[in-house]
Design an enzyme around this catalytic site. Structure first.
Site, PDB file in Angstrom:
ATOM      1  N   GLY A 182      11.232  -3.028   2.830  1.00  5.01           N
ATOM      2  CA  GLY A 182      10.734  -1.754   3.321  1.00  5.01           C
ATOM      3  C   GLY A 182      10.088  -1.809   4.691  1.00  5.01           C
ATOM      4  N   CYS A 225       6.997  -2.376   5.638  1.00  7.95           N
ATOM      5  CA  CYS A 225       6.077  -3.482   5.917  1.00  7.95           C
ATOM      6  C   CYS A 225       6.806  -4.679   6.516  1.00  7.95           C
ATOM      7  CB  CYS A 225       5.353  -3.897   4.636  1.00  7.95           C
ATOM      8  SG  CYS A 225       4.334  -5.376   4.845  1.00  7.95           S
ATOM      9  N   VAL A 248      -5.672   2.413  12.931  1.00 11.73           N
ATOM     10  CA  VAL A 248      -5.167   1.043  12.863  1.00 11.73           C
ATOM     11  C   VAL A 248      -3.941   0.843  13.743  1.00 11.73           C
ATOM     12  CG1 VAL A 248      -4.172  -0.684  11.327  1.00 11.73           C
ATOM     13  CG2 VAL A 248      -6.103   0.693  10.547  1.00 11.73           C
ATOM     14  N   ARG A 299       0.640   8.205   8.681  1.00 15.83           N
ATOM     15  CA  ARG A 299       1.926   8.177   8.010  1.00 15.83           C
ATOM     16  C   ARG A 299       1.932   9.160   6.853  1.00 15.83           C
ATOM     17  NH1 ARG A 299       5.233   4.205   9.613  1.00 15.83           N
ATOM     18  NH2 ARG A 299       6.431   4.292   7.676  1.00 15.83           N
ATOM     19  N   HIS A 347     -19.715 -26.213   7.548  1.00 18.66           N
ATOM     20  CA  HIS A 347     -20.143 -26.119   8.942  1.00 18.66           C
ATOM     21  C   HIS A 347     -19.289 -27.038   9.803  1.00 18.66           C
ATOM     22  CE1 HIS A 347     -22.922 -25.704  12.334  1.00 18.66           C
ATOM     23  NE2 HIS A 347     -22.882 -27.023  12.460  1.00 18.66           N
TER      24      HIS A 347
END
Length: 457
Positions: free
Chosen positions: A41, A43, A178, A263, A435
């Site tokens: 699709g 994406c 976005v 959309r 860290h």
């Protein structure tokens, strides 16, 4: 007219559709998936994956320009858009091939063609009828425009933007959400002069306001222009470019206008209303378990009102398959679905903003802490500013995590677990983060909210 029967028929092979099909097949159902284009699709082929490939090329371009800051001498000769296109298309092709193999391995029957619901849980595809004991609608979405704004020529959507074989010198972007900020970020990195037009007061207006303001400052430093709180009025175009007129009379000239105003649900022409399926402004109405107004018919993804995100579609597809299988899956609160905007700097969030939290719990019941990435060694090393903001119920759980900065999207996994499991900052505080990592910024914010900050005051 031939007829085929399955336990489950899925109309649409995008993120929501193929997730439904894969999980249902895994649970032992016979599954047919109907797709008029390519499985994967929007994406995979025209959205998430190709745009993120573009954004990575943009990051490499910026790194090449800035390399001397890190003691590395390079020569930046420009962006080869044909090379970028080949890289982008290669990524998509590999992912598509992998998805096709997965669908085949799960024993899913893929039917090519346009499907139309013809009553009950039957779908007509060409001259054949495909019927399932259950039917899932997953037809996705399309790029919207505004009333009176005709797409075509130099007025383009994100789909056409991906296919450009040149880098425009100037671009106007209509919409600061976005899609708009991601393309603005890419084009700026590629050398274009970009102006964003947003009718609301901030860029990415659905995010925590402190993140929106931080993104606006970052874009200003990058030289990305924006007009906020001003509405689009009209556009004219010729062979050379476009002239965009705003409601205050201001005009913006550019080679292209990208329309990025959201959309819409792709539900027209599918026979849904004739089949008795209730719609609301084109979106399919469902209950909280994604069941439509027709028995044994469900809907997932962008056609269900809410966040239009591929991973929300995945989640809903898995949910519906398990629901049909009788597993009674847990409903996921929409607010607890992570959201990432992949511009530079990235914006990532999960849970409630502080304003939404105050609405829900009251100002006296909410506290927050905003940890600056200036205190994070890894962020200093990679050259990013930004912050991590954590929102909690006083003497209660973390209900929102919001961040901005290079690569902060990679932090959202832990943030989702914390919010989704209703963890208290005091629960997380003993787990000191490795860290030096950007992940420490989350830890520092949790420590501060637990009343024992380490590298913060």
């Amino acid at each position: 007219m031939p007829e085929q029967n399955f336990d489950l028929v899925v109309l649409g092979g995008g993120s929501g559709g193929y997730a439904t099909a894969l999980r249902a097949a895994e649970l032992g159902m016979s599954v047919a998936m109907i797709e008029k284009d390519k499985v994967g699709g929007t994406c995979l082929h025209r959205g998430c994956i190709p745009t993120k490939a573009l954004l990575h090329s943009a990051e490499v371009a910026d790194s090449s320009r800035d390399s001397e800051h890190y003691g590395v001498k390079t020569t930046f000769e420009g962006v080869d858009i044909q090379g970028v296109t080949a890289y982008r298309e290669g990524i998509v092709a590999k992912k598509y091939k992998g998805l096709q193999s997965l669908v085949k391995a799960r024993g899913i029957t893929t039917i090519e063609g346009e499907g139309r619901v013809v009553g009950g849980t039957s779908v007509q595809v060409g001259d054949q009828t495909v019927t399932g004991k259950n039917l899932v609608l997953a037809t996705g979405s399309y790029s919207r425009s505004l009333p009176g704004l005709e797409l075509g020529g130099r007025v383009i959507t994100s789909e056409q933007a991906l296919q450009l074989d040149f880098i425009p010198k100037t671009v106007a972007v209509l919409g600061g959400g976005v899609i708009g900020v991601e393309f603005a970020s890419v084009w700026k990195s590629f050398g274009a002069d970009v102006t964003i037009i947003e009718a609301l007061p901030h860029l990415v207006p659905n995010e925590e306001e402190v993140l929106s303001k931080s993104l606006e400052r970052a874009f200003r430093r990058r030289g990305i222009n924006y007009k906020l709180g001003i509405r689009f009025q009209s556009v004219t175009q010729n062979d050379q470019g476009v002239v965009v007129t705003l409601e205050n009379g201001e005009t913006i000239e550019a080679e292209l206008l990208l329309v990025a105003v959201g959309r819409g649900p792709a539900t027209a022409g599918l026979g849904l209303e004739e089949a008795g399926i209730e719609l609301d402004r084109g979106f399919v109405k469902t209950n909280e378990r994604l069941l439509t107004s027709v028995p044994n018919m469900y809907a997932v993804g962008d056609i269900v009102f809410g966040l239009q995100l591929a991973h929300r579609s995945f989640q809903q597809g898995i949910f519906v398959a398990e629901e049909i299988a009788g597993q009674n899956p847990v409903i996921i609160d929409e607010a607890n679905i992570p959201r990432i905007t992949y511009c530079e700097p990235e914006v990532a969030s999960v849970g409630l903003t502080e304003a939404k939290a105050v609405e829900k719990y009251g100002a006296d019941k909410v506290s927050s802490y905003d940890y600056s990435l200036a205190g994070n060694a890894k962020s200093e090393i990679i050259g990013t500013s930004g912050s991590i903001k954590v929102v909690r119920v006083k003497d209660g759980p973390v209900i929102g995590v919001h961040g901005i900065g290079t690569r902060v999207g990679e932090l959202i996994g832990e943030a989702q677990l914390v919010v989704g499991w209703e963890a208290y900052p005091e629960d997380i505080a003993p787990f000191i983060h490795a860290h030096p990592t950007q992940n420490e910024a989350l830890g520092e914010a949790f420590l501060a909210l637990a009343g024992k900050p380490l590298h913060a005051l």
